[in-house]
Design a protein around this motif. Structure first.
Motif, PDB file in Angstrom:
ATOM      1  N   TYR A  57     -12.101  10.721  -4.989  1.00  0.00           N
ATOM      2  CA  TYR A  57     -10.899  10.500  -4.188  1.00  0.00           C
ATOM      3  C   TYR A  57     -10.533  11.753  -3.400  1.00  0.00           C
ATOM      4  CZ  TYR A  57     -10.503   6.433  -7.241  1.00  0.00           C
ATOM      5  OH  TYR A  57     -10.751   5.271  -7.932  1.00  0.00           O
ATOM      6  N   ASP A  58      -9.905  11.542  -2.228  1.00  0.00           N
ATOM      7  CA  ASP A  58      -9.425  12.648  -1.412  1.00  0.00           C
ATOM      8  C   ASP A  58      -8.101  13.161  -1.967  1.00  0.00           C
ATOM      9  OD1 ASP A  58     -11.577  12.473   0.397  1.00  0.00           O
ATOM     10  OD2 ASP A  58     -10.600  10.800   1.429  1.00  0.00           O
ATOM     11  N   GLU A  59      -7.587  14.222  -1.353  1.00  0.00           N
ATOM     12  CA  GLU A  59      -6.306  14.767  -1.806  1.00  0.00           C
ATOM     13  C   GLU A  59      -5.189  13.744  -1.642  1.00  0.00           C
ATOM     14  OE1 GLU A  59      -5.242  18.678  -0.454  1.00  0.00           O
ATOM     15  OE2 GLU A  59      -7.330  19.296  -0.339  1.00  0.00           O
ATOM     16  N   THR A  60      -5.193  13.006  -0.518  1.00  0.00           N
ATOM     17  CA  THR A  60      -4.252  11.905  -0.339  1.00  0.00           C
ATOM     18  C   THR A  60      -4.958  10.620  -0.744  1.00  0.00           C
ATOM     19  OG1 THR A  60      -3.130  13.012   1.494  1.00  0.00           O
ATOM     20  CG2 THR A  60      -2.846  10.631   1.311  1.00  0.00           C
ATOM     21  N   VAL A  61      -4.353   9.874  -1.656  1.00  0.00           N
ATOM     22  CA  VAL A  61      -4.989   8.669  -2.167  1.00  0.00           C
ATOM     23  C   VAL A  61      -4.181   7.442  -1.750  1.00  0.00           C
ATOM     24  CG1 VAL A  61      -6.068   9.822  -4.113  1.00  0.00           C
ATOM     25  CG2 VAL A  61      -3.787   8.866  -4.387  1.00  0.00           C
ATOM     26  N   ARG A  62      -4.843   6.320  -1.729  1.00  0.00           N
ATOM     27  CA  ARG A  62      -4.243   5.041  -1.309  1.00  0.00           C
ATOM     28  C   ARG A  62      -4.123   4.144  -2.532  1.00  0.00           C
ATOM     29  NH1 ARG A  62      -6.578   0.188   1.208  1.00  0.00           N
ATOM     30  NH2 ARG A  62      -5.170  -0.642   2.812  1.00  0.00           N
ATOM     31  N   VAL A  63      -2.924   3.771  -2.866  1.00  0.00           N
ATOM     32  CA  VAL A  63      -2.656   2.915  -4.024  1.00  0.00           C
ATOM     33  C   VAL A  63      -2.333   1.508  -3.522  1.00  0.00           C
ATOM     34  CG1 VAL A  63      -1.214   2.535  -6.045  1.00  0.00           C
ATOM     35  CG2 VAL A  63      -1.784   4.873  -5.350  1.00  0.00           C
ATOM     36  N   VAL A  64      -3.066   0.517  -4.005  1.00  0.00           N
ATOM     37  CA  VAL A  64      -2.836  -0.880  -3.635  1.00  0.00           C
ATOM     38  C   VAL A  64      -2.153  -1.589  -4.796  1.00  0.00           C
ATOM     39  CG1 VAL A  64      -3.925  -3.060  -2.985  1.00  0.00           C
ATOM     40  CG2 VAL A  64      -4.825  -0.905  -2.081  1.00  0.00           C
ATOM     41  N   GLU A  65      -0.975  -2.139  -4.523  1.00  0.00           N
ATOM     42  CA  GLU A  65      -0.196  -2.858  -5.534  1.00  0.00           C
ATOM     43  C   GLU A  65      -0.214  -4.352  -5.220  1.00  0.00           C
ATOM     44  OE1 GLU A  65       3.743  -1.373  -5.400  1.00  0.00           O
ATOM     45  OE2 GLU A  65       3.294   0.523  -6.408  1.00  0.00           O
ATOM     46  N   VAL A  70       0.847  -1.186   0.000  1.00  0.00           N
ATOM     47  CA  VAL A  70       0.000   0.000   0.000  1.00  0.00           C
ATOM     48  C   VAL A  70       0.884   1.238   0.000  1.00  0.00           C
ATOM     49  CG1 VAL A  70      -1.697   1.340   1.294  1.00  0.00           C
ATOM     50  CG2 VAL A  70      -1.899  -1.151   1.183  1.00  0.00           C
ATOM     51  N   VAL A  71       0.607   2.169  -0.921  1.00  0.00           N
ATOM     52  CA  VAL A  71       1.355   3.413  -1.041  1.00  0.00           C
ATOM     53  C   VAL A  71       0.380   4.579  -0.892  1.00  0.00           C
ATOM     54  CG1 VAL A  71       2.794   4.846  -2.540  1.00  0.00           C
ATOM     55  CG2 VAL A  71       3.052   2.359  -2.578  1.00  0.00           C
ATOM     56  N   TYR A  72       0.736   5.562  -0.058  1.00  0.00           N
ATOM     57  CA  TYR A  72      -0.072   6.772   0.087  1.00  0.00           C
ATOM     58  C   TYR A  72       0.626   7.904  -0.672  1.00  0.00           C
ATOM     59  CZ  TYR A  72      -2.782   4.435   3.705  1.00  0.00           C
ATOM     60  OH  TYR A  72      -3.607   3.569   4.381  1.00  0.00           O
ATOM     61  N   THR A  73      -0.135   8.594  -1.522  1.00  0.00           N
ATOM     62  CA  THR A  73       0.428   9.671  -2.318  1.00  0.00           C
ATOM     63  C   THR A  73      -0.704  10.615  -2.721  1.00  0.00           C
ATOM     64  OG1 THR A  73       1.723  10.187  -4.316  1.00  0.00           O
ATOM     65  CG2 THR A  73       0.196   8.341  -4.466  1.00  0.00           C
ATOM     66  N   ASP A  74      -0.396  11.605  -3.543  1.00  0.00           N
ATOM     67  CA  ASP A  74      -1.468  12.449  -4.083  1.00  0.00           C
ATOM     68  C   ASP A  74      -1.859  11.926  -5.449  1.00  0.00           C
ATOM     69  OD1 ASP A  74       0.571  13.248  -5.809  1.00  0.00           O
ATOM     70  OD2 ASP A  74       0.844  15.200  -4.852  1.00  0.00           O
ATOM     71  N   MET A  75      -2.870  12.571  -6.063  1.00  0.00           N
ATOM     72  CA  MET A  75      -3.388  12.068  -7.329  1.00  0.00           C
ATOM     73  C   MET A  75      -2.319  12.111  -8.419  1.00  0.00           C
ATOM     74  SD  MET A  75      -6.243  10.703  -8.084  1.00  0.00           S
ATOM     75  CE  MET A  75      -7.088  10.068  -9.527  1.00  0.00           C
ATOM     76  N   GLY A  76      -1.510  13.164  -8.403  1.00  0.00           N
ATOM     77  CA  GLY A  76      -0.445  13.262  -9.404  1.00  0.00           C
ATOM     78  C   GLY A  76       0.553  12.139  -9.258  1.00  0.00           C
ATOM     79  N   GLY A  77       0.935  11.832  -8.005  1.00  0.00           N
ATOM     80  CA  GLY A  77       1.871  10.734  -7.775  1.00  0.00           C
ATOM     81  C   GLY A  77       1.292   9.403  -8.196  1.00  0.00           C
TER      82      GLY A  77
END
Length: 887
Positions: free
Chosen positions: A657-665, A636-643
């Motif tokens: 989505y919120d400003e900070t998003v959660r990416v699941v790999e 799990v990676v936390y980043t912004d939408m651009g990231g």
């Protein structure tokens, strides 16, 4: 000035002045009142209503919007559009009227070199709400506008709300005088073609009820704070700054018209208003269709899908009326991509999927036009044979409503055949349909008053979600809600909503069901039935009080059912794995458009135009299970939408989505998605994945279903038991069961064919007997009777032809009726001599068809049809006999 620069200057102006840049929300937004986002303030509604604390005091955005209420008017005027971009600046309890006027005036009048638009102040006008003396004076003081260029207007023009219960307030609009060549003097109240509105400043201070202040009704209350919501029409400003006559001639719209000119050989603005309307429809709807598909809408027969289908089909219809018959949507899509992608890069990155959906819908519609044409031709021929010259309104409506056949094509084809169309009847039926649709929509709409109960709870801060780290947590009961009202306590047996300050229980979202679990405290035990979010910040637990009494302020322990969570993690991670496998097998355009998962089960909808073969399904299942076997790491990676976009993470359609998003790999880049759900730690923990179904859920959309983990194993065990039982019954090894079943089916089909031949032979053998019993009706041999029940259409025709042949050279008519339950079928056949005497099968049908409550028709030698009244066969025979007597 190009449109993209107009947008960037707006955003730059406000970010320089302390506003947070907020990306455009999806056109599909979680709002029960809206089909699509139709205003820039939609995503900020919870902040205006006080349902959630705003994360910033000032914000700015350029919001993509779709309004569909005036689809039929698009192109007829240059003022109606379905898709448009609304630039806005927003204040949440910060600045109010003076600040809004100052920011707007400086941007539009500052010189181009200073970052403004450079409008001439002497050509600008303002309007204010009737009794808004404050705004009137601010325009004089800040902008220096003379009193004669500030006009007062009533609520119809200068009060803003969304048309449903919610926030609203008086507004002040900025107009630009385009000059006397565009209309008469007198300001906006005199002529809104000459004086073009470019910006609306809403002083958001009221909450409206069911009745709008626009119509003179009082607001039901005041908002918690005074706010600002403005909307500047990007396309309208582009019209003025580019020196063109209307939005259709701006840099982002005119190229679509240019492509239509190239394909049709006709010219926009050449003097044909009818052609100009068609060009505008094409340009407007091509942009709207592209943007809707990009945000996850697929053509269908309901709600959003129906709107999209209608837009795309109106393009095809308009192009056809310009003389173009080959497929065109892909060509227009490419133009929209090239012009709009600088602001919306997803149009380029997702173009293969978008184009595929548009092409498929066009193919379907062209096929519909072909079938509709055949239906129209049959109806027209029957009308002319009966001596009628007008197509009934209900027939035109049936062609439109059932077959998607446009009314203007019906009018055109009717004229070619020398017929008119009952347009009045058609319009009345369309009006009835719209009234039903509006009533249904109104019944579904709900205001925001039912969420005011949570305002005080939201003001205490968001619920802290701990479910990613733990299955249990100590918490405090912040509040209790029962039937929309705050309560202090709830006793055993009651169902109540419990709001905690922290919780490990997952709230339903992202396609994942909420957790099951319990909440316990001193002397009280609660069963958690459901968990939902309010304003995306407050976890609301719907519970049943098993024992004791729950009271506000009590310290409790919230517990997730561990078995439930294991299954939920397997289901959600399994969904990601199947999605990745799907894209690996079918390609990157097979994107998920919706999902649902719960312990042991997953369902995934994806954009695809045709059914998957059994081999393809097997390959998807194999790729999924190989990923499970590889024991891929889950990160799990936390980043912004651009990231997240830089990582290549897949964002799902319609999600917010919120400003900070959660990416699941899962396995690094193999599966990388934005997701807030709960997941396993390694792919092997998902367990086996077994696909159990693949089906259509609408044009251009398919659905996969699967079991995972123990549920998959149980499913496979049942399948194995089934095969073993069949093997025992058929007395063959298990691997020979398919071949043996196939052989049995072939034998059964062969036996059915033999029986069919015997039955048909027996039926045809009666033809001679029937012919011998023909009665003479004024010199014509008539065989008219009801054959045994269950005789199908093909057999009925064959028997009628055989009886007719047995009549030889006599003038003869054969009319056979067959019933099956509450339905009746008939065939009428005439001999050559009868036809020479002026007796035609098709013309005999109207004489008797009403008796069986049916319809039908055909040619002089044979006609056929059906009805819904088997009891009327005897009356139909009598009517036919009477018709022959008077023939």
């Amino acid at each position: 000035m190009q449109t993209h620069e107009i947008s960037s200057r707006f955003l730059n102006h406000f970010t320089r002045n302390g506003h947070t840049l907020v990306p455009s929300a999806s056109l599909i937004f979680e709002d029960p009142n809206l089909l699509f986002v139709n205003a820039g303030m939609v995503q900020f509604k919870p902040y205006f209503l006080g349902q959630a604390p705003p994360p910033y005091d000032r914000a700015t955005s350029v919001q993509k919007c779709v309004r569909t209420g005036d689809i039929d008017e698009v192109g007829k005027t240059t003022r109606h559009n379905t898709f448009f971009q609304m630039a806005g600046n927003f204040s949440f309890g910060d600045y109010f009227k003076a600040g809004a006027i100052e920011f707007a005036w400086s941007l539009i009048t500052n010189g181009v070199t200073d970052g403004g638009y450079g409008f001439d102040p002497d050509r600008l006008w303002a309007t204010v709400y009737d009794d808004d003396d404050e705004a009137f004076e601010l325009w004089r003081k800040i902008a220096g506008l003379p009193e004669e260029r500030i006009q007062r207007r009533d609520g119809k023009d200068n009060y803003w709300d969304m048309g449903v219960p919610g926030p609203g307030g008086p507004c002040s609009e900025i107009y630009y005088d385009r000059g006397p060549e565009h209309g008469r003097d007198g300001g906006p109240v005199a002529d809104e073609d000459r004086y073009l509105e470019i910006w609306n400043l809403v002083f958001m201070q009221d909450e409206r009820g069911e009745l709008s202040p626009k119509a003179g009704h009082k607001p039901i209350g005041s908002l918690p704070t005074k706010n600002i919501d403005t909307g500047m029409g990007i396309e309208r400003v582009a019209t003025l700054l580019q020196g063109v006559d209307n939005v259709y001639e701006t840099d982002l719209v005119r190229p679509v018209i240019g492509k239509a000119e190239e394909m049709s050989g006709r010219r926009y603005g050449s003097g044909s208003h009818v052609d100009d309307v068609r060009f505008r429809v094409i340009a407007d709807h091509a942009r709207s269709g592209m943007m809707l598909i990009a945000d996850g809408v697929t053509p269908g027969n309901e709600a959003r899908g129906y709107v999209l289908r209608r837009l795309l089909r109106r393009i095809v219809r308009s192009v056809r009326l310009l003389g173009v018959t080959e497929p065109v949507l892909g060509e227009f899509a490419a133009v929209v991509r090239d012009t709009m992608s600088p602001s919306y890069p997803e149009l380029a990155s997702d173009f293969p999927r978008i184009e595929s959906i548009m092409r498929k819908e066009e193919e379907t519609f062209l096929s519909t036009l072909a079938s509709g044409s055949r239906i129209f031709d049959l109806a027209a021929d029957q009308l002319k044979s009966e001596g009628h010259a007008q197509l009934p309104g209900d027939k035109a409506f049936q062609l439109h409503d059932t077959y998607g056949f446009p009314i203007d094509l019906t009018l055109e084809m009717a004229a070619e055949k020398g017929l008119t169309v009952d347009e009045t009847g058609f319009r009345e039926l369309m009006a009835e349909q719209r009234a039903r649709a509006k009533a249904d929509a109104a019944a579904r709409k709900t205001g925001h008053g039912d969420q005011t109960v949570y305002r005080d709870l939201l003001a205490q801060g968001a619920t802290e979600f701990l479910g990613y780290e733990t299955l249990s947590a100590e918490a405090t009961v912040r509040g209790l809600v029962r039937e929309g009202a705050r309560v202090r306590r709830a006793a055993e047996g009651e169902i109540v909503e419990v709001i905690l300050d922290r919780t490990p229980l997952y709230a339903e979202s992202g396609g994942q069901e909420s957790d099951a679990g319990t909440i316990t405290g001193p002397g009280v035990e609660l069963e958690v039935l459901d968990v939902q979010k309010v304003a995306r910040k407050l976890w609301v637990h719907r519970v049943r009080v098993r024992s004791g009494e729950i009271v506000e302020g009590l310290n409790v322990e919230a517990l997730v059912d561990p078995e439930w969570r294991i299954g939920a993690r397997q289901g959600h991670s399994g969904t990601h794995v199947v999605h990745a496998a799907l894209r690996e097998v079918l390609g990157p355009t097979a994107l998920q458009s919706g999902s649902y998962n719960k312990p042991g089960y997953l369902r995934l909808d994806f954009a695809w135009s045709g059914a998957l073969s059994s081999d393809t399904r097997s390959e998807i299942e194999e790729v999924s299970n190989l990923a499970v076997r590889k024991d891929l790491p889950v990160k799990v990676v936390y980043t912004d939408m651009g990231g997240a976009q830089e990582l290549g993470a897949v964002a799902l359609f319609g999600e917010t989505y919120d400003e900070t998003v959660r990416v699941v790999e899962i396995g690094g880049p193999w599966s990388r998605e934005l997701c807030g759900g709960t997941h396993v730690e390694h792919s092997s923990q998902i367990g086996p994945i077994t696909l159990i179904g693949e089906s259509s859920v609408g044009s251009g959309s398919r659905r996969l279903e699967a079991y995972v983990g123990m549920d998959a194993m149980r499913y496979l065990a049942k399948e194995r038991a089934l095969v073993q039982n069949l093997a025992t019954l058929l007395k063959v090894p298990g691997d020979e069961v398919p071949a043996r079943v196939e052989a049995l089916v072939d034998r059964l089909r062969g036996a059915e064919k033999e029986l069919e031949k015997l039955r048909a032979g027996q039926l045809l053998s009666s033809a001679g007997t029937l012919a011998d019993k023909a009665e003479d009706v004024d010199g014509t041999a008539l065989v008219a009777l009801q054959v045994p029940d269950g005789v199908g259409g093909n057999d009925l025709r064959s028997l009628a032809v055989e009886v007719r042949n047995r009549l030889g050279s006599r003038s003869g008519v054969v009319a056979l009726f067959s019933t099956d339950g509450d339905k009746v079928a008939f065939v009428v056949a005439t001999t050559a001599t009868a036809r020479d005497n002026g007796i035609a099968a098709g013309k005999l049908v109207p004489s008797f068809v009403s008796a069986i409550e049916g319809r039908g028709g055909g040619k002089p030698d044979m006609a056929q049809g059906g009805g819904a009244n088997p009891g009327g066969v005897a009356e139909a025979v009598t009517a036919l006999r009477k018709a022959l007597t008077s023939a």
